[in-house]
Design a protein around this motif. Sequence first.
Motif, PDB file in Angstrom:
ATOM      1  N   TYR A   1       0.736  -1.042   0.059  1.00  0.00           N
ATOM      2  CA  TYR A   1       0.068   0.087   0.019  1.00  0.00           C
ATOM      3  C   TYR A   1       0.767   1.117   0.054  1.00  0.00           C
ATOM      4  CZ  TYR A   1      -3.190   3.983   1.485  1.00  0.00           C
ATOM      5  OH  TYR A   1      -3.506   4.896   1.683  1.00  0.00           O
TER       6      TYR A   1
ATOM      7  N   TRP B   1       2.247   2.098  -3.249  1.00  0.00           N
ATOM      8  CA  TRP B   1       1.338   2.978  -4.133  1.00  0.00           C
ATOM      9  C   TRP B   1       1.054   4.319  -3.760  1.00  0.00           C
ATOM     10  CZ3 TRP B   1      -3.287   4.890  -2.576  1.00  0.00           C
ATOM     11  CH2 TRP B   1      -4.204   5.113  -3.645  1.00  0.00           C
TER      12      TRP B   1
ATOM     13  N   ARG C   1      -9.366   2.883   3.837  1.00  0.00           N
ATOM     14  CA  ARG C   1      -8.476   3.120   2.568  1.00  0.00           C
ATOM     15  C   ARG C   1      -7.761   1.948   2.421  1.00  0.00           C
ATOM     16  NH1 ARG C   1      -5.792   7.977   3.149  1.00  0.00           N
ATOM     17  NH2 ARG C   1      -7.585   8.829   3.243  1.00  0.00           N
TER      18      ARG C   1
ATOM     19  N   ASN D   1      -9.865  -1.080   1.481  1.00  0.00           N
ATOM     20  CA  ASN D   1     -10.348  -1.039   0.083  1.00  0.00           C
ATOM     21  C   ASN D   1      -9.434  -1.161  -1.055  1.00  0.00           C
ATOM     22  OD1 ASN D   1     -13.147  -0.494   1.059  1.00  0.00           O
ATOM     23  ND2 ASN D   1     -12.995   1.544   1.066  1.00  0.00           N
ATOM     24  N   TRP D   2      -8.231  -0.705  -0.655  1.00  0.00           N
ATOM     25  CA  TRP D   2      -7.129  -0.823  -1.505  1.00  0.00           C
ATOM     26  C   TRP D   2      -6.680  -2.430  -1.732  1.00  0.00           C
ATOM     27  CZ3 TRP D   2      -2.265  -2.717  -1.340  1.00  0.00           C
ATOM     28  CH2 TRP D   2      -1.506  -2.286  -2.381  1.00  0.00           C
ATOM     29  N   SER D   3      -6.622  -3.208  -0.662  1.00  0.00           N
ATOM     30  CA  SER D   3      -6.692  -4.450  -0.617  1.00  0.00           C
ATOM     31  C   SER D   3      -7.360  -5.168  -1.479  1.00  0.00           C
ATOM     32  CB  SER D   3      -6.198  -5.214   0.848  1.00  0.00           C
ATOM     33  OG  SER D   3      -5.341  -4.414   1.641  1.00  0.00           O
ATOM     34  N   ILE D   4      -8.713  -4.904  -1.303  1.00  0.00           N
ATOM     35  CA  ILE D   4      -9.823  -5.414  -1.972  1.00  0.00           C
ATOM     36  C   ILE D   4      -9.636  -5.154  -3.569  1.00  0.00           C
ATOM     37  CG2 ILE D   4     -12.102  -5.440  -2.405  1.00  0.00           C
ATOM     38  CD1 ILE D   4     -12.767  -4.897   0.678  1.00  0.00           C
ATOM     39  N   LYS D   5      -9.318  -4.167  -3.928  1.00  0.00           N
ATOM     40  CA  LYS D   5      -9.162  -3.623  -5.338  1.00  0.00           C
ATOM     41  C   LYS D   5      -7.922  -4.337  -5.837  1.00  0.00           C
ATOM     42  CE  LYS D   5     -11.381   0.715  -5.201  1.00  0.00           C
ATOM     43  NZ  LYS D   5     -10.867   2.221  -5.234  1.00  0.00           N
ATOM     44  N   GLN D   6      -6.874  -4.628  -5.237  1.00  0.00           N
ATOM     45  CA  GLN D   6      -5.597  -5.408  -5.561  1.00  0.00           C
ATOM     46  C   GLN D   6      -5.709  -6.645  -5.420  1.00  0.00           C
ATOM     47  OE1 GLN D   6      -3.020  -3.804  -7.104  1.00  0.00           O
ATOM     48  NE2 GLN D   6      -4.261  -2.010  -6.508  1.00  0.00           N
TER      49      GLN D   6
ATOM     50  N   ASN E   1     -14.739  -4.948   4.687  1.00  0.00           N
ATOM     51  CA  ASN E   1     -13.906  -3.767   5.211  1.00  0.00           C
ATOM     52  C   ASN E   1     -14.617  -3.741   6.654  1.00  0.00           C
ATOM     53  OD1 ASN E   1     -12.588  -1.630   6.347  1.00  0.00           O
ATOM     54  ND2 ASN E   1     -12.703  -0.659   4.016  1.00  0.00           N
TER      55      ASN E   1
END
Length: 184
Positions: free
Chosen positions: A34, A37, A105, A108-113, A120
């Motif tokens: 993260y 990024w 955040r 959510n970022w981990s889910i998108k990746q 969450n």
Amino acid sequence: MANKIELQYKTKGVEEDIKIQFEIMTITEVWPEYLKWAKQNKKSWHDDAARYHNHIEKHISGYKLDRVIPHHVQAIINTMYTRMTPRGKPYAPATIKQVLVLVKRIFNWSIKQGYYIGTNPYNSIEMPRFDNSVTNPLPVDALAHIISGAANEAAFWAARADNPETALSQAQTAMAELIRSLKT
């Protein structure tokens, strides 16, 4: 016999692929990814790093993403409410909110990746309501001097203006706005 052995190898390979795909990372493993990024996409990544290390890491480091529950997020809030900053003051409501938003955040970022498939834990937390109003009233004599000085300046400005009537109207509007702002 050869077909049977080949099928066993294929099955084993697929099972390993599935196991790799569903191996859930820990928050400690996700954080560096993260942060990479964030360094590329956020001007405020330094703030994220400080918030993570000062508040989030001690509560959920080492936990697999699917093992972080709303209770852990609430523990972050509770700790910040009960502890003082390094300067000896209570944590500002905005700081607590920013830490919670960072938790949201990261998940959510981990889910998108594709690092995490799940909900969450932030979503189950009721965001605390904060009263950020400042209750430091100014002394009456100081306010009287400020308003008097502003009124005198406005009168001199209007008298010297090319169109004194328009300037006086503008000065009255400005004074009314000044007085209104001092009330709040």
